[in-house]
Design a protein around this motif. Structure first.
Motif, PDB file in Angstrom:
ATOM      1  N   HIS A 113       0.823  -1.208   0.000  1.00 19.35           N
ATOM      2  CA  HIS A 113       0.000   0.000   0.000  1.00 19.35           C
ATOM      3  C   HIS A 113       0.860   1.262   0.000  1.00 19.35           C
ATOM      4  CE1 HIS A 113       0.392   1.132   4.429  1.00 19.35           C
ATOM      5  NE2 HIS A 113       1.043  -0.010   4.327  1.00 19.35           N
ATOM      6  N   ASN A 114       2.142   1.131   0.369  1.00 17.73           N
ATOM      7  CA  ASN A 114       3.055   2.270   0.385  1.00 17.73           C
ATOM      8  C   ASN A 114       3.789   2.462  -0.942  1.00 17.73           C
ATOM      9  OD1 ASN A 114       2.695   3.132   3.096  1.00 17.73           O
ATOM     10  ND2 ASN A 114       3.908   1.394   3.794  1.00 17.73           N
ATOM     11  N   ALA A 115       3.545   1.591  -1.919  1.00 15.28           N
ATOM     12  CA  ALA A 115       4.347   1.614  -3.147  1.00 15.28           C
ATOM     13  C   ALA A 115       3.888   2.646  -4.154  1.00 15.28           C
ATOM     14  CB  ALA A 115       4.339   0.219  -3.798  1.00 15.28           C
ATOM     15  N   GLY A 116       2.781   3.307  -3.912  1.00 17.51           N
ATOM     16  CA  GLY A 116       2.298   4.305  -4.854  1.00 17.51           C
ATOM     17  C   GLY A 116       1.134   5.069  -4.263  1.00 17.51           C
ATOM     18  N   PRO A 117       0.754   6.202  -4.864  1.00 16.33           N
ATOM     19  CA  PRO A 117      -0.321   7.035  -4.323  1.00 16.33           C
ATOM     20  C   PRO A 117      -1.705   6.483  -4.639  1.00 16.33           C
ATOM     21  CG  PRO A 117       0.531   8.014  -6.337  1.00 16.33           C
ATOM     22  CD  PRO A 117       1.387   6.809  -6.056  1.00 16.33           C
ATOM     23  N   ARG A 118      -2.658   6.844  -3.779  1.00 17.07           N
ATOM     24  CA  ARG A 118      -4.088   6.572  -3.984  1.00 17.07           C
ATOM     25  C   ARG A 118      -4.409   5.097  -4.137  1.00 17.07           C
ATOM     26  NH1 ARG A 118      -5.441  11.331  -1.965  1.00 17.07           N
ATOM     27  NH2 ARG A 118      -4.523  13.071  -3.131  1.00 17.07           N
ATOM     28  N   PHE A 119      -3.639   4.252  -3.494  1.00 14.63           N
ATOM     29  CA  PHE A 119      -3.878   2.816  -3.637  1.00 14.63           C
ATOM     30  C   PHE A 119      -5.263   2.431  -3.120  1.00 14.63           C
ATOM     31  CE2 PHE A 119      -3.879  -1.410  -1.652  1.00 14.63           C
ATOM     32  CZ  PHE A 119      -3.619  -2.194  -2.748  1.00 14.63           C
ATOM     33  N   TYR A 120      -5.629   2.928  -1.944  1.00 12.56           N
ATOM     34  CA  TYR A 120      -6.891   2.507  -1.330  1.00 12.56           C
ATOM     35  C   TYR A 120      -8.096   2.991  -2.132  1.00 12.56           C
ATOM     36  CZ  TYR A 120      -4.159   1.061   2.707  1.00 12.56           C
ATOM     37  OH  TYR A 120      -3.265   0.433   3.522  1.00 12.56           O
ATOM     38  N   THR A 121      -8.043   4.216  -2.650  1.00 15.75           N
ATOM     39  CA  THR A 121      -9.151   4.711  -3.467  1.00 15.75           C
ATOM     40  C   THR A 121      -9.307   3.880  -4.738  1.00 15.75           C
ATOM     41  OG1 THR A 121      -8.980   6.973  -2.632  1.00 15.75           O
ATOM     42  CG2 THR A 121      -9.976   6.676  -4.803  1.00 15.75           C
ATOM     43  N   LEU A 122      -8.190   3.597  -5.413  1.00  7.75           N
ATOM     44  CA  LEU A 122      -8.249   2.777  -6.616  1.00  7.75           C
ATOM     45  C   LEU A 122      -8.784   1.384  -6.315  1.00  7.75           C
ATOM     46  CD1 LEU A 122      -4.846   3.765  -8.290  1.00  7.75           C
ATOM     47  CD2 LEU A 122      -7.141   4.372  -9.081  1.00  7.75           C
ATOM     48  N   PHE A 123      -8.359   0.834  -5.192  1.00  8.19           N
ATOM     49  CA  PHE A 123      -8.792  -0.513  -4.826  1.00  8.19           C
ATOM     50  C   PHE A 123     -10.295  -0.545  -4.578  1.00  8.19           C
ATOM     51  CE2 PHE A 123      -9.380  -4.165  -2.045  1.00  8.19           C
ATOM     52  CZ  PHE A 123      -8.564  -5.116  -2.631  1.00  8.19           C
ATOM     53  N   LEU A 124     -10.823   0.443  -3.860  1.00  2.93           N
ATOM     54  CA  LEU A 124     -12.253   0.471  -3.576  1.00  2.93           C
ATOM     55  C   LEU A 124     -13.073   0.735  -4.827  1.00  2.93           C
ATOM     56  CD1 LEU A 124     -12.345   2.341  -0.138  1.00  2.93           C
ATOM     57  CD2 LEU A 124     -12.600  -0.096  -0.582  1.00  2.93           C
ATOM     58  N   LEU A 125     -12.556   1.575  -5.735  1.00  2.91           N
ATOM     59  CA  LEU A 125     -13.267   1.800  -6.994  1.00  2.91           C
ATOM     60  C   LEU A 125     -13.286   0.533  -7.851  1.00  2.91           C
ATOM     61  CD1 LEU A 125     -12.120   5.389  -8.009  1.00  2.91           C
ATOM     62  CD2 LEU A 125     -14.328   4.682  -7.069  1.00  2.91           C
ATOM     63  N   LEU A 126     -12.221  -0.252  -7.783  1.00  4.34           N
ATOM     64  CA  LEU A 126     -12.213  -1.543  -8.481  1.00  4.34           C
ATOM     65  C   LEU A 126     -13.305  -2.450  -7.931  1.00  4.34           C
ATOM     66  CD1 LEU A 126     -10.793  -3.498 -10.489  1.00  4.34           C
ATOM     67  CD2 LEU A 126      -9.382  -4.238  -8.573  1.00  4.34           C
ATOM     68  N   LEU A 127     -13.428  -2.496  -6.594  1.00  3.69           N
ATOM     69  CA  LEU A 127     -14.484  -3.306  -5.977  1.00  3.69           C
ATOM     70  C   LEU A 127     -15.864  -2.802  -6.382  1.00  3.69           C
ATOM     71  CD1 LEU A 127     -13.152  -3.876  -2.337  1.00  3.69           C
ATOM     72  CD2 LEU A 127     -13.120  -5.461  -4.249  1.00  3.69           C
ATOM     73  N   MET A 128     -16.025  -1.479  -6.419  1.00  3.38           N
ATOM     74  CA  MET A 128     -17.315  -0.916  -6.826  1.00  3.38           C
ATOM     75  C   MET A 128     -17.664  -1.336  -8.255  1.00  3.38           C
ATOM     76  SD  MET A 128     -18.149   2.810  -8.075  1.00  3.38           S
ATOM     77  CE  MET A 128     -19.751   3.247  -8.733  1.00  3.38           C
ATOM     78  N   GLY A 129     -16.690  -1.228  -9.182  1.00  2.00           N
ATOM     79  CA  GLY A 129     -16.949  -1.607 -10.559  1.00  2.00           C
ATOM     80  C   GLY A 129     -17.292  -3.079 -10.704  1.00  2.00           C
ATOM     81  N   LEU A 130     -16.567  -3.930  -9.992  1.00  2.00           N
ATOM     82  CA  LEU A 130     -16.850  -5.367 -10.038  1.00  2.00           C
ATOM     83  C   LEU A 130     -18.245  -5.673  -9.501  1.00  2.00           C
ATOM     84  CD1 LEU A 130     -13.399  -6.745  -8.807  1.00  2.00           C
ATOM     85  CD2 LEU A 130     -14.381  -7.108 -11.062  1.00  2.00           C
ATOM     86  N   ASN A 131     -18.572  -5.114  -8.333  1.00  2.00           N
ATOM     87  CA  ASN A 131     -19.885  -5.369  -7.738  1.00  2.00           C
ATOM     88  C   ASN A 131     -21.009  -4.854  -8.638  1.00  2.00           C
ATOM     89  OD1 ASN A 131     -18.723  -6.529  -5.471  1.00  2.00           O
ATOM     90  ND2 ASN A 131     -18.684  -4.621  -4.318  1.00  2.00           N
ATOM     91  N   GLY A 132     -20.820  -3.670  -9.215  1.00  2.00           N
ATOM     92  CA  GLY A 132     -21.846  -3.138 -10.103  1.00  2.00           C
ATOM     93  C   GLY A 132     -22.044  -3.983 -11.343  1.00  2.00           C
ATOM     94  N   ALA A 133     -20.940  -4.494 -11.908  1.00  2.00           N
ATOM     95  CA  ALA A 133     -21.049  -5.347 -13.099  1.00  2.00           C
ATOM     96  C   ALA A 133     -21.818  -6.626 -12.797  1.00  2.00           C
ATOM     97  CB  ALA A 133     -19.656  -5.677 -13.627  1.00  2.00           C
ATOM     98  N   PHE A 134     -21.646  -7.159 -11.598  1.00  2.00           N
ATOM     99  CA  PHE A 134     -22.348  -8.398 -11.242  1.00  2.00           C
ATOM    100  C   PHE A 134     -23.812  -8.151 -10.868  1.00  2.00           C
ATOM    101  CE2 PHE A 134     -17.921  -9.818  -9.791  1.00  2.00           C
ATOM    102  CZ  PHE A 134     -17.661 -10.402 -11.011  1.00  2.00           C
ATOM    103  N   LEU A 135     -24.141  -6.936 -10.433  1.00  2.00           N
ATOM    104  CA  LEU A 135     -25.492  -6.662  -9.956  1.00  2.00           C
ATOM    105  C   LEU A 135     -26.408  -6.067 -11.017  1.00  2.00           C
ATOM    106  CD1 LEU A 135     -24.827  -5.167  -6.396  1.00  2.00           C
ATOM    107  CD2 LEU A 135     -26.065  -7.268  -6.916  1.00  2.00           C
ATOM    108  N   THR A 136     -25.856  -5.316 -11.969  1.00  2.00           N
ATOM    109  CA  THR A 136     -26.709  -4.568 -12.881  1.00  2.00           C
ATOM    110  C   THR A 136     -27.560  -5.478 -13.758  1.00  2.00           C
ATOM    111  OG1 THR A 136     -26.718  -2.806 -14.536  1.00  2.00           O
ATOM    112  CG2 THR A 136     -24.970  -4.425 -14.699  1.00  2.00           C
ATOM    113  N   GLY A 137     -28.746  -4.968 -14.086  1.00  2.00           N
ATOM    114  CA  GLY A 137     -29.651  -5.738 -14.922  1.00  2.00           C
ATOM    115  C   GLY A 137     -29.793  -5.188 -16.322  1.00  2.00           C
ATOM    116  N   ASP A 138     -28.950  -4.208 -16.726  1.00  2.00           N
ATOM    117  CA  ASP A 138     -29.043  -3.673 -18.083  1.00  2.00           C
ATOM    118  C   ASP A 138     -27.649  -3.420 -18.642  1.00  2.00           C
ATOM    119  OD1 ASP A 138     -28.509  -0.465 -18.051  1.00  2.00           O
ATOM    120  OD2 ASP A 138     -29.379  -1.142 -16.163  1.00  2.00           O
ATOM    121  N   LEU A 139     -27.556  -3.397 -19.957  1.00  2.00           N
ATOM    122  CA  LEU A 139     -26.265  -3.312 -20.637  1.00  2.00           C
ATOM    123  C   LEU A 139     -25.635  -1.935 -20.521  1.00  2.00           C
ATOM    124  CD1 LEU A 139     -26.923  -5.346 -23.909  1.00  2.00           C
ATOM    125  CD2 LEU A 139     -25.740  -6.073 -21.838  1.00  2.00           C
ATOM    126  N   PHE A 140     -26.428  -0.870 -20.456  1.00  2.00           N
ATOM    127  CA  PHE A 140     -25.832   0.455 -20.364  1.00  2.00           C
ATOM    128  C   PHE A 140     -25.054   0.619 -19.061  1.00  2.00           C
ATOM    129  CE2 PHE A 140     -25.926   4.891 -19.000  1.00  2.00           C
ATOM    130  CZ  PHE A 140     -25.277   5.491 -20.072  1.00  2.00           C
TER     131      PHE A 140
END
Length: 549
Positions: A113-140
């Protein structure tokens, strides 16, 4: 009827990481302890939510008799409004994401986590994108979440800097930008023909299309499929994957183990919804391409595993073997094979993630280029071996750290190779037995699939055994790696979950079978999604008490 309060949990896997990740941007990088604590609390909360949703879809209640529920955002009814759909498959993928997110974040807190800036924000946004892709019911909205997880992954690939990561990023980023462009083209074609992007509505519209419209619809689906096959790593679209996974830092590579499964998930979802048994003239469209492309990917991945000179690249090719197996299983069009494939998806994802974390610890005590040097010595021999044998030690004590790492490496080998009695064997056995037990004679293509799955397991066993002997048989020139508990615990937890899936093989397999059966009922999925009423909507003949305008 008012929506039960517990069903509002469906939005939390998206809102929670988004809100926390954005909030942490307000603080500079010197507040690492604060960001670390907040991120860990967030992923643990996501894990609790994922477990709750997993239990909910497996235990229907009086208010929700079905094994799925729909969450209409803005309280607008589908197909006009945006919906999140939590069924068995989505709940399984959410749980896998939360487990991997918790394990890899805990591992990263030791040093990465010390190897570069904004690691935690990027990591949480990755989780958000993954969760949204699995939950969404439409292609847009699938496209929206797809872009979010890709944008976060661009930063994570480069996390830690270095020439190798920059070089890998120069392949990874353009390829995924092209895939995003194909995604837009495919979605545009589909919307232009059908007038809808809701997945449930698409499953209803596709069988009714006129022949001219059907051609455009299938063209759009093919373009969309290419975009996700790039993400899934199907040969020949997979040349970027081994290099990228090998160059990424250990926790990022471990988290990327589920990134390829996004492509697998979308292909499985759309293929069975829009081109399944109820699709009319479009039934099984693209099935043969998935089947033969999956087998080609297995062959390519197996050859790559044998040819790999580094443990990280071996892991990248193991990802391709996993993706190829899943794609070929989807192409069979057999629900029994799909149930075994879902079991394999879960166990292979956990095992590959544990492997990437483990490699980081094993190679910590090695000099740079030790893998290549070891291969060179295997081929040409070591001239120092001709020295007199009187100085040779008889018996070498194995330090506790090496013993623990070696045990974990053996477990990863058995899981990825599909050796009995672990869950990797159960998953492969379920798939192969379903293929062999199909009605009628088994054709040559099915025999080829069986042979490739067995041969890829043998190739993985040979390659990983060779690497294990080179790195863990205590070469005298290597130092004993220093391993912290916060790094060992995530690996142990992932392997423990694989062991649990082995012990609980019966209940786990029943869950996967029920999931596969529901995937083959697109009309039921459409009825549940399109029949959703806004909260506060009154039954027919009664005045409404509120809700959407």
């Amino acid at each position: 009827m008012t929506m039960p309060a517990v069903e509002h949990l469906a939005i939390l896997p998206i809102l929670l990481p988004l809100a926390v990740g954005a909030f942490m941007l307000l603080f500079d990088e010197r507040r690492r302890l604060f960001k670390m604590s907040l991120s860990l609390a967030t992923v643990l909360a996501l894990l609790a939510v994922a477990i709750t949703l997993f239990v909910m879809v497996n235990t229907p209640s009086d208010e929700r008799w079905s094994t799925m529920f729909v969450y209409p955002l803005g309280n607008w009814p589908p197909p006009f409004g945006i919906v999140l759909v939590v069924d068995r498959l989505a709940a399984l993928m959410l749980l896998l994401t939360a487990v991997l997110g918790s394990a890899t974040l805990l591992f990263a807190m030791a040093r990465w986590h010390n190897a570069g800036p904004r690691f935690y924000t990027l990591f949480l946004l990755l989780l958000m994108g993954l969760n949204g892709a699995f939950l969404t019911g439409d292609l847009f909205n699938l496209f929206v979440f797809f872009e979010i997880l890709l944008a976060a992954s661009y930063g994570l690939v480069l996390h830690g800097s270095g020439t190798a990561r920059v070089r890998a990023g120069l392949h990874y980023i353009p390829i995924n930008l092209i895939a995003s462009s194909l995604f837009l083209i495919g979605v545009s074609l589909i919307y232009g023909v059908t007038g809808t992007l809701n997945m449930a509505d698409l499953s209803r519209v596709v069988p009714t299309l006129a022949p001219q419209s059907r051609v455009l619809m299938e063209a759009g689906a093919a373009v969309l499929g290419i975009a996700f096959l790039v993400k899934a790593g199907m040969w020949p679209l997979s040349f970027w994957l081994p290099t990228t996974y090998a160059a990424a830092c250990a926790p990022v590579a471990a988290m990327f183990a589920i990134m390829t499964k996004v492509g697998i998930y979308v292909i499985m979802r759309l293929f069975l919804l829009c081109f399944g048994d109820e699709a009319g003239a479009s039934e099984d469209f693209g099935g043969l391409w998935l089947y033969y492309g999956g087998m080609a990917t297995i062959a390519f991945g197996g050859i790559g595993v044998l040819a790999s000179q580094s443990m990280q690249r071996l892991g990248g090719y193991a990802v391709l073997v996993s993706s190829g197996t899943l794609l070929a299983a989807i192409g069979t069009g057999n629900s029994a094979v799909i149930s075994g494939a879902l079991y394999y998806l879960a166990t292979s994802t956990l095992a590959i993630s544990a492997y990437f974390l483990l490699v980081e610890l094993i190679e910590r005590g090695q000099a740079a280029g030790a893998d290549v040097l070891a291969v060179t010595l295997e081929i040409f021999g070591d001239p120092e071996e001709d020295i007199a044998d009187e100085d040779e030690e008889v018996g070498v004590a194995i330090p506790a750290t090496i013993a623990v790492l070696g045990g974990a490496f053996v477990a990863c080998t058995a899981l990825l190779a599909g050796l009995p009695p672990l869950s990797g064997f159960i998953a492969k056995f379920a798939m192969l037995s379903a293929v062999m037990n199909e009605a009628g004679d088994i054709d040559a293509a099915h025999w080829a699939f069986v042979a490739l799955v067995v041969a890829s397991g043998l190739a993985t066993l040979i390659a990983m055994t060779r690497n294990g002997i080179r790195t863990l048989w205590m070469p005298a020139e290597n130092e004993i790696p220093r391993v912290r508990a916060i790094e060992a615990i995530p690996i142990g937890a992932l392997l423990f979950l694989c062991a649990t899936m082995t012990v609980m093989g019966g209940p786990t397999m029943r869950y996967m079978e029920s999931t596969a059966q529901i995937l083959y009922w697109p009309s039921e999925y459409a009825r549940e999604v399109l029949g959703t009423k806004p909260a506060g909507a009154a039954p027919a003949g009664q005045p409404a008490t509120g809700g959407a305008p």
